[in-house]
Design an enzyme around this catalytic site. Structure first.
Site, short mmCIF file in Angstrom:
data_model
loop_
_atom_site.label_atom_id
_atom_site.label_comp_id
_atom_site.label_asym_id
_atom_site.label_seq_id
_atom_site.Cartn_x
_atom_site.Cartn_y
_atom_site.Cartn_z
CG HIS A 49 0.08 4.38 4.73
ND1 HIS A 49 -0.66 3.76 5.71
CD2 HIS A 49 -0.73 5.35 4.21
CE1 HIS A 49 -1.86 4.33 5.79
NE2 HIS A 49 -1.92 5.30 4.89
CG HIS A 105 -4.10 0.39 6.70
ND1 HIS A 105 -4.06 0.83 8.01
CD2 HIS A 105 -2.90 0.70 6.15
CE1 HIS A 105 -2.87 1.38 8.24
NE2 HIS A 105 -2.16 1.32 7.13
CG HIS A 155 3.73 -2.40 11.14
ND1 HIS A 155 4.62 -1.38 11.38
CD2 HIS A 155 2.96 -1.99 10.09
CE1 HIS A 155 4.40 -0.38 10.53
NE2 HIS A 155 3.39 -0.73 9.73
CG ASP A 209 4.99 2.73 7.33
OD1 ASP A 209 4.13 3.13 6.53
OD2 ASP A 209 4.71 2.01 8.31
CG HIS A 210 4.13 -0.49 4.41
ND1 HIS A 210 4.23 -1.79 4.80
CD2 HIS A 210 3.61 0.19 5.48
CE1 HIS A 210 3.80 -1.92 6.06
NE2 HIS A 210 3.40 -0.72 6.47
CG ASP A 217 0.33 -1.44 7.73
OD1 ASP A 217 1.18 -2.34 7.88
OD2 ASP A 217 0.58 -0.23 7.89
CG HIS A 233 -0.36 0.05 2.53
ND1 HIS A 233 0.35 -1.00 3.07
CD2 HIS A 233 -0.35 1.02 3.50
CE1 HIS A 233 0.76 -0.69 4.30
NE2 HIS A 233 0.36 0.53 4.56
#
Length: 251
Positions: free
Chosen positions: A56, A108, A170, A58-59, A132, A54
């Site tokens: 975001h 999400h 995570h 941090d990914h 996530d 996805h």
């Protein structure tokens, strides 16, 4: 086929999805490109694809480093940087001897895609990279969706073979386990998970879709304990209430 977890940031996981017949790999959510590349070199594999669960940062943030300019980078929307292959629900592609099928799981984020990978030789039970959307005994926050969407997404993942290994985005297991015990205290499966965590069993070696259907409260909405904890009702309402309880949980 094998999967190598690569811890990045404070609690994220990147992964190498390795075809061990060709010593090639796809890098899943490679936020820390140098660390993922070092893991690939240690394993003796060449990265030939990127997979983004996805958008975001941090990914998807590792995509923009352009460490692999000539490889396909798959993802659910162009919100992810450097994406060159947008995929949708039920799309399929291969990473040499590994077959990957896409599962659209919005909530999400609306571009959340889970990737079900299977070894063409049948030597591996298959794995799903859930980003996530699905965590070990938990799920992601509803940033771009609601309980109805998350229920639909988790129900969709529940159709995968029960032996499918879950590779999530995570390391939230201890907190998610504590919450699950607070709403489903008599679930014997949670004691089994607690022992795995205490024994130091590594991520990706301790949970399957079958396990999650036993111990994940977000996949047990119609069970008596979860109905009681949330006040009951239809699955979408129970999901919203359960997520709100998790958001406020301090255990």
């Amino acid at each position: 086929m094998k999967v190598i977890p690569v811890p990045v940031r404070e609690d994220n996981y990147a992964y190498l999805l390795v075809d061990d017949t060709t010593n090639t790999a796809a890098a899943v959510d490679p936020w820390d490109v140098p660390k993922v590349q070092a893991a690939a070199e240690k394993a003796g594999v060449q990265i030939v694809a990127g997979i983004t669960t996805h958008h975001h940062f941090d990914h998807s943030g590792g995509n923009q480093h352009a460490a692999y300019p000539d490889v396909p980078i798959y993802g659910g929307s162009n919100k992810s940087p450097a994406l060159n292959t947008v995929v949708k629900d039920k799309d399929e592609f291969d990473v040499n001897g590994i077959h990957v099928r896409c599962y659209s799981t919005p909530c999400h984020t609306q571009d959340s895609i889970c990737y079900h990978a299977t070894d063409k030789s049948g030597a591996h039970p298959g794995g799903v990279f859930t980003g996530d959307t699905l965590f070990v005994t938990g799920c992601g926050r509803f940033f771009e969706g609601d309980g109805a969407q998350m229920h639909a997404s988790l129900s969709y993942l529940a159709t995968l073979p029960p032996e499918t290994v879950v590779y999530d985005g995570h390391e939230y297991t201890k907190g998610s386990l504590a919450f699950a015990r607070s709403v489903d205290p008599d679930n014997a499966a949670l004691a089994r998970l607690a022992k795995l965590v205490a024994d130091g069993v590594q991520p990706g070696e301790r949970t399957t879709i079958g396990d999650e259907k036993e111990w994940n409260p977000f996949m047990r909405l119609e069970s008596a304990p979860i109905q009681k904890a949330t006040g009951g009702g239809e699955p979408s309402a129970v999901m919203d209430a359960l997520r709100e309880l998790k958001n406020k949980f301090k255990g």
